[in-house]
Design a protein around this motif. Sequence first.
Motif, mmCIF file in Angstrom:
data_model
loop_
_atom_site.group_PDB
_atom_site.id
_atom_site.type_symbol
_atom_site.label_atom_id
_atom_site.label_comp_id
_atom_site.label_asym_id
_atom_site.label_seq_id
_atom_site.Cartn_x
_atom_site.Cartn_y
_atom_site.Cartn_z
ATOM 1 N N ILE A 194 -53.391 -35.079 65.981
ATOM 2 C CA ILE A 194 -53.687 -34.861 64.566
ATOM 3 C C ILE A 194 -54.482 -36.051 63.991
ATOM 4 O O ILE A 194 -55.401 -35.857 63.182
ATOM 5 N N LEU A 195 -54.174 -37.255 64.447
ATOM 6 C CA LEU A 195 -54.908 -38.412 63.916
ATOM 7 C C LEU A 195 -56.390 -38.317 64.287
ATOM 8 O O LEU A 195 -57.270 -38.612 63.486
ATOM 9 N N TYR A 225 -53.748 -47.172 59.383
ATOM 10 C CA TYR A 225 -53.680 -46.188 60.461
ATOM 11 C C TYR A 225 -54.834 -46.359 61.450
ATOM 12 O O TYR A 225 -54.719 -45.985 62.611
ATOM 13 N N ARG A 232 -53.433 -38.536 49.188
ATOM 14 C CA ARG A 232 -53.266 -39.610 50.154
ATOM 15 C C ARG A 232 -54.578 -39.828 50.896
ATOM 16 O O ARG A 232 -55.132 -38.872 51.456
ATOM 17 N N ARG A 287 -51.102 -33.382 48.807
ATOM 18 C CA ARG A 287 -49.716 -33.000 49.073
ATOM 19 C C ARG A 287 -49.004 -32.682 47.765
ATOM 20 O O ARG A 287 -48.471 -33.570 47.110
ATOM 21 N N ARG A 313 -58.121 -35.674 62.102
ATOM 22 C CA ARG A 313 -58.383 -36.193 60.757
ATOM 23 C C ARG A 313 -59.602 -37.098 60.764
ATOM 24 O O ARG A 313 -60.476 -36.991 59.902
ATOM 25 N N GLU A 315 -49.021 -37.251 68.501
ATOM 26 C CA GLU A 315 -49.506 -37.609 67.156
ATOM 27 C C GLU A 315 -50.989 -37.960 67.163
ATOM 28 O O GLU A 315 -51.679 -37.807 66.151
ATOM 29 N N ASP A 356 -48.125 -41.692 53.104
ATOM 30 C CA ASP A 356 -47.218 -41.138 54.104
ATOM 31 C C ASP A 356 -45.778 -41.266 53.615
ATOM 32 O O ASP A 356 -45.011 -40.304 53.622
HETATM 33 C C1 IPM Z 1 -47.685 -36.984 58.323
HETATM 34 C C2 IPM Z 1 -47.066 -37.439 59.616
HETATM 35 C C3 IPM Z 1 -48.156 -38.081 60.471
HETATM 36 C C4 IPM Z 1 -48.634 -39.320 59.753
HETATM 37 C C5 IPM Z 1 -47.751 -38.391 61.927
HETATM 38 C C6 IPM Z 1 -47.270 -37.165 62.646
HETATM 39 C C7 IPM Z 1 -48.880 -39.043 62.680
HETATM 40 O O1 IPM Z 1 -45.990 -38.296 59.361
HETATM 41 O O2 IPM Z 1 -48.658 -36.203 58.365
HETATM 42 O O3 IPM Z 1 -47.190 -37.390 57.271
HETATM 43 O O4 IPM Z 1 -48.033 -40.392 59.860
HETATM 44 O O5 IPM Z 1 -49.645 -39.203 59.046
#
Ligand code: IPM
Length: 370
Positions: free
Chosen positions: A94-95, A143, A136, A108, A98, A91, A251
């Motif tokens: 992706i964090l 986070y 979002r 979304r 971003r 994870e 989320d």
């Molecule tokens: C999302 C996912 C991610 C988040 C995870 C995979 C880190 O749940 O993109 O919604 O929590 O942002």
Amino acid sequence: MSSNKRVLILAGDGIGPEVMRQVERVMDWLSARRSFSFDVGSGLVGGASYEAHGTPLTDETLADAVAADAVLFGAVGGPQWDDVAREARPEMGILRLRKEMDLYANLRPALVFDPLVEASTLKDEVVRGLDLMIVRELTGGIYFGEPRGVDTLPDGIRRGFDTEVYSAPEIERVCRVAFELARRRDNRVHSVEKANVMESGKFWRDEVTALHAADYGDIVLEHMYADNCAMQLVRRPKQFDVIVTSNLFGDLLSDCAAMLTGSLGMLPSASLGPADEGGNRKALYEPVHGSAPDIAGQNLANPLAALLSFTMMLRYSFGAADDADLIEAAVQDALAGGLRTADIMQDGMTAAPTDAMGDAVLGALDARAA
Ligand code: IPM
Ligand code: MG
């Protein structure tokens, strides 16, 4: 005039690679017929990168992502990495993307396709025609807030903590995106927080109110507490046009909104950064569903969320709304033809594996282009 769009594909883990293969087929189809084509690069992310390099995102791959015109992302994670240290977890790939790409606005959409009304767990009249957009905040809040950690108090009691923090500019920029989107939709924004309990929530509400008064008087702004919003999403979801909220609430609420549409397997997303002088934004597009390790590698996954993420790329990064419309229509055709992957299967429909769904979309594209 021909121009090449540089797209980096980070397919990741689980079902990521197999859904992304179907997207590539559609990209090839478009390249062969349109005035622009794609320079497609690829890289590893998440567990796949961890296995190869000991980190979920290498500096080289991050640099490739920053240099690309847009990034197409699959999914990350899986049970085999449950015991990996937090910094190296899939994870974090992706964090970090971003955060480093400053992708602060995560769009979304939750849109109910008519042929799929029955796939929702909610009643037909509650969801038919639903079309809402969650914006979002994606690079701030709890986070990323500091301090965070686990420590031991002088009396020996251990505790874990995270910090919810938002600066005025962070709130302003994401709310601007929401207001601008509302102008192209139904001119309504719900701003969602917990102003009744949280300092940062009250601050969020005050900042949105001031921004609205200054620049967006033409938009109807309403404030809603996050718990009520979760309830309203399943009670009367069509009351919403655009919802703007923090990273954590977004989320939760986006998973909730996703299920209104029948399946997480249908939901795309776009993550956008600040616009440069030319008006271009760094951008990453990803299906909202995760890596679904339980069905990975079995040709069972629904490729439509990834495909619809690609159509968001066409719209938001490449100004190719006509091509996006065409592909979305082809997706509708494939569904209307009765094909269903397992996640959206209904009585009387035909079970389709991942690649057959891709075939159906390509077939519909051919038919529409003929
Ligand atoms: C999302 C996912 C991610 C988040 C995870 C995979 C880190 O749940 O993109 O919604 O929590 O942002
Ligand atoms: Mg999530």
